[in-house]
Design a protein around this motif. Structure first.
Motif, PDB file in Angstrom:
ATOM      1  N   LEU A  40       0.688  -1.484  -0.148  1.00  0.00           N
ATOM      2  CA  LEU A  40       0.026   0.459  -0.059  1.00  0.00           C
ATOM      3  C   LEU A  40       0.952   0.848   0.041  1.00  0.00           C
ATOM      4  O   LEU A  40       0.262   2.280  -0.710  1.00  0.00           O
ATOM      5  N   HIS A 322      -5.822   1.109   6.822  1.00  0.00           N
ATOM      6  CA  HIS A 322      -4.393   1.214   6.664  1.00  0.00           C
ATOM      7  C   HIS A 322      -4.220   3.317   6.484  1.00  0.00           C
ATOM      8  O   HIS A 322      -4.499   3.952   6.028  1.00  0.00           O
ATOM      9  N   HIS A 327      -9.424   0.323   3.278  1.00  0.00           N
ATOM     10  CA  HIS A 327      -9.205  -0.299   1.915  1.00  0.00           C
ATOM     11  C   HIS A 327      -9.319  -1.973   1.367  1.00  0.00           C
ATOM     12  O   HIS A 327      -9.342  -2.574   2.310  1.00  0.00           O
ATOM     13  N   MET A 329      -8.875  -5.029  -0.641  1.00  0.00           N
ATOM     14  CA  MET A 329      -7.305  -5.253  -1.462  1.00  0.00           C
ATOM     15  C   MET A 329      -8.054  -6.822  -2.219  1.00  0.00           C
ATOM     16  O   MET A 329      -7.956  -7.631  -1.622  1.00  0.00           O
ATOM     17  N   SER A 339      -5.141  -2.242  -5.210  1.00  0.00           N
ATOM     18  CA  SER A 339      -5.728  -1.525  -3.929  1.00  0.00           C
ATOM     19  C   SER A 339      -6.753  -0.863  -3.973  1.00  0.00           C
ATOM     20  O   SER A 339      -6.244  -0.037  -4.905  1.00  0.00           O
ATOM     21  N   LYS A 353      -3.360   2.140  -6.190  1.00  0.00           N
ATOM     22  CA  LYS A 353      -2.289   1.211  -5.508  1.00  0.00           C
ATOM     23  C   LYS A 353      -2.847  -0.033  -6.847  1.00  0.00           C
ATOM     24  O   LYS A 353      -3.295  -0.385  -6.567  1.00  0.00           O
TER      25      LYS A 353
END
Length: 383
Positions: A40, A322, A327, A329, A339, A353
């Motif tokens: 991340l 985070h 988030h 993922m 992400s 990301k």
């Protein structure tokens, strides 16, 4: 051969740990672990790789949270469970079974090994067999889960090979707890939340996702993923606070559902829906019929969706906090990790990301989405 083709050939297994802090990948050279926090925030991705010959082409990996202990099953010998310490790179032990191992789940006190027709329970610190559940309904998909709550160890597994019956078993006191029917069709996926009080379920059809109370088996939530096509649900993940549930499948869409009762929405908005009014008025006269309509009408769609750049054979999903933000993922069997930040308002989530992992991730810097050597072309298809 480009990077995506090589990753597809060599990555045999990919998953998140129970606490979603580490991604485990099994490939032709061994096993590699990645921290999700690195994926991340860092430009240079750190990893730990085990290259012991017994770990080549691992098709199952279960790491105990973020500890050094992990369990692996190699394609070379699917009946052997290998136990390793990732920090000192040492093999601890290996256990042999009469049939192929289909799933492994670990808890701070217990290790559960699932075969197609039996389940075996071990004491973790000794790897000593303490109980076996023999002649379980045929479970060729290895559908099973074990609570991660240190205060309890409950196993959920199919109670039937043909219908969506769920059986709950106490792995501490070695006794059955409950059996309930979750779906009409056979089960495809099961997942406990972190405190072990909720269980998400999906059938092989994959269109309806349900959440049940544990151990009572009462239905808490029902969500409709879609109706245009059947899919294979490959993973679930509850958020740490139990407010969200994410699901992934063999399609390019990750769904996030908000675990919020209708009463809570009414309290927040001050509004009472027309259906609530009708339901309360008629319930006294037609309770059975109204309950059937209620279950149909209150079925909800996903709160948020994340679109992957392309479909993969299998996708694994995690919900990660985070920097005080939630988030989503997704890790794919193609060797890509995507992400997204979960917007409190829901809707379609923005990709923030992307990383390429696995034995053929030539760059350790974050590639761009337009780099065809690392990512497949964007190809959004309707659900």
């Amino acid at each position: 051969m480009d990077a995506s083709e090589q990753s597809h050939e060599t990555i045999k297994f990919i998953s998140f740990t129970q606490d979603a802090k580490i991604i485990s990948t099994g490939h032709k050279d061994g096993i590699t672990f990645y921290k999700t926090s690195d994926l991340l925030e860092n430009q240079v991705i750190q990893s730990e790789t085990m290259k012991d010959s017994g770990l080549h082409n691992s098709v199952l990996i279960q790491r105990l949270h973020s500890s050094a202990l992990f369990f692996a099953v190699s394609e070379k010998d699917p009946r052997a469970l290998n136990v390793y310490n990732v920090h000192n790179k040492n093999a601890i032990t290996s256990l042999k079974f009469r049939k192929s191992i289909l799933a492994v789940r670990a808890h701070k006190d217990r290790v559960v090994v699932c075969l197609e027709d039996s389940i075996h329970i071990y004491i973790l610190n000794e790897m000593k067999l303490i109980h076996s559940i023999m002649d379980t309904p045929m479970n060729l998909r290895g559908v099973i889960d074990l609570t991660s709550n240190p205060e309890k160890a409950i196993i959920a597994y199919p109670g039937s090979p043909d219908t969506g019956s769920v059986h709950l078993f106490d792995a501490i006191n070695y006794g059955s707890m409950n059996t309930f029917v979750a779906h009409e069709g056979a089960l495809a996926c099961l997942k406990f939340n972190q405190d072990g009080l909720m269980l998400s379920t999906a059938s092989v059809k994959g269109t309806v996702i349900r959440v049940y109370s544990v151990p009572s088996g009462s239905r808490l939530f029902e969500f409709r993923r879609g109706v245009s096509r059947c899919v294979t649900i490959s993973s679930f993940c509850f958020s740490a606070d139990g407010k969200y549930l994410a699901s992934s499948s063999n399609t390019e869409t990750v769904h996030v559902f908000k675990l919020e009762k209708e009463e809570a929405k009414t309290q927040e908005t001050g509004e009472v829906s027309w259906f609530d009014t009708i339901h309360k008025t008629l319930a006294a006269y037609l309770p059975t019929q109204v309950m059937q309509v209620s279950e149909l009408v209150t079925t909800e769609r996903s709160f948020a969706t994340a679109r992957l750049p392309g479909a993969a054979k299998s996708n694994q999903v995690a919900l990660i906090i985070h920097n005080n933000h939630q988030h989503v993922m997704a890790a794919t069997s193609e060797g890509f990790v995507y992400s997204y930040r979960l917007d409190p308002e829901g809707g379609e989530l923005d990709l923030i990301k992307q990383n390429c992992i696995g034995p053929h991730a030539f760059q350790q810097t974050v590639p761009t989405i337009d780099d065809s050597m690392n990512f497949p072309p964007m190809n959004f298809r309707s659900m």
